[in-house]
Design an enzyme around this catalytic site. Structure first.
Site, short mmCIF file in Angstrom:
data_model
loop_
_atom_site.label_atom_id
_atom_site.label_comp_id
_atom_site.label_asym_id
_atom_site.label_seq_id
_atom_site.Cartn_x
_atom_site.Cartn_y
_atom_site.Cartn_z
N CYS A 28 74.30 -2.97 32.21
CA CYS A 28 74.64 -4.26 31.59
C CYS A 28 75.83 -4.91 32.29
O CYS A 28 75.87 -6.12 32.50
CB CYS A 28 74.98 -4.05 30.11
SG CYS A 28 73.74 -3.13 29.19
C1 BEZ Z 1 73.48 0.95 30.90
O1 BEZ Z 1 73.54 -0.27 30.79
O2 BEZ Z 1 73.52 1.48 31.99
C2 BEZ Z 1 73.40 1.79 29.67
C3 BEZ Z 1 73.00 1.22 28.49
C4 BEZ Z 1 72.94 2.01 27.36
C5 BEZ Z 1 73.26 3.32 27.42
C6 BEZ Z 1 73.66 3.89 28.62
C7 BEZ Z 1 73.73 3.12 29.75
#
Ligand code: BEZ
Length: 179
Positions: A56
């Site tokens: 994200c």
């Molecule tokens: C990520 O955006 O990489 C992510 C999202 C939720 C949990 C773990 C990682």
């Protein structure tokens, strides 16, 4: 995926800076509703599992920020990034990334996400209830196109990302011959 669903009516609790507030933390609550964000305009909403998480923070949100002007050229007035995080966390995330264009929406209680049918458990990561990763093109509060990552489920072991990327949405708009 197309389905004309009206986005649910909820109240979002935002925190805004207000210099008239005395003390070291000059912020106050400022409630916004679904109508404030989505009525009377074309918007893009993308929603993700958590502020500050790797995909994200390093791909999805920065890429929407970089490609924001492309969406404006397609007639979208606002690009919103929503997460089931509270307003304090979302404000800190926006500041950390130096966001100027994409607007953040804090769905701290998960009410909007639940009513969109996108609330999933992420207890396997110690996150509790969060948003599945998706995006939607919304015209005057009505979803005209969905971009939902595959495998929507609780405690998913993977975190698919591609369908809801800005690159894929722009490619789809081009393919659809959108102005
Ligand atoms: C990520 O955006 O990489 C992510 C999202 C939720 C949990 C773990 C990682």
């Amino acid at each position: 995926m197309t389905m004309n669903k009206r986005v649910p009516f909820v109240t979002f609790r935002t925190r805004v800076r207000d210099e008239t507030v005395e003390g070291p933390n000059p912020y106050r609550w400022d409630d916004k509703t679904t109508e404030d964000y989505f009525s009377g305009r074309r918007t893009i909403l993308f929603s993700l599992p958590g502020a500050f998480t790797p995909t994200c923070s390093t791909q999805q949100l920065p890429d929407f920020e970089k490609l924001y002007d492309e969406f404006v050229k397609h007639g979208f007035e606002s690009v919103y990034c929503l997460s089931v995080n509270d307003a304090f966390v979302m404000n800190a995330w926006g500041k950390a990334l130096g966001l100027k264009k994409v607007k953040l929406i804090a769905d701290g209680s998960g009410e909007f996400t639940r009513k969109m049918g996108m609330l999933v458990a992420k207890d396997n990561l110690g996150f509790g209830l969060r948003s599945w990763r998706y995006a939607a093109l919304i015209d005057d509060g009505v979803v005209e196109q969905w971009f939902v990552e595959d495998g929507l489920s609780d405690n998913c072991e993977t975190d698919p990302y591609g369908v809801s990327s800005p690159q894929n949405i722009l490619a789809t708009l081009k393919w659809l011959g959108a102005p």
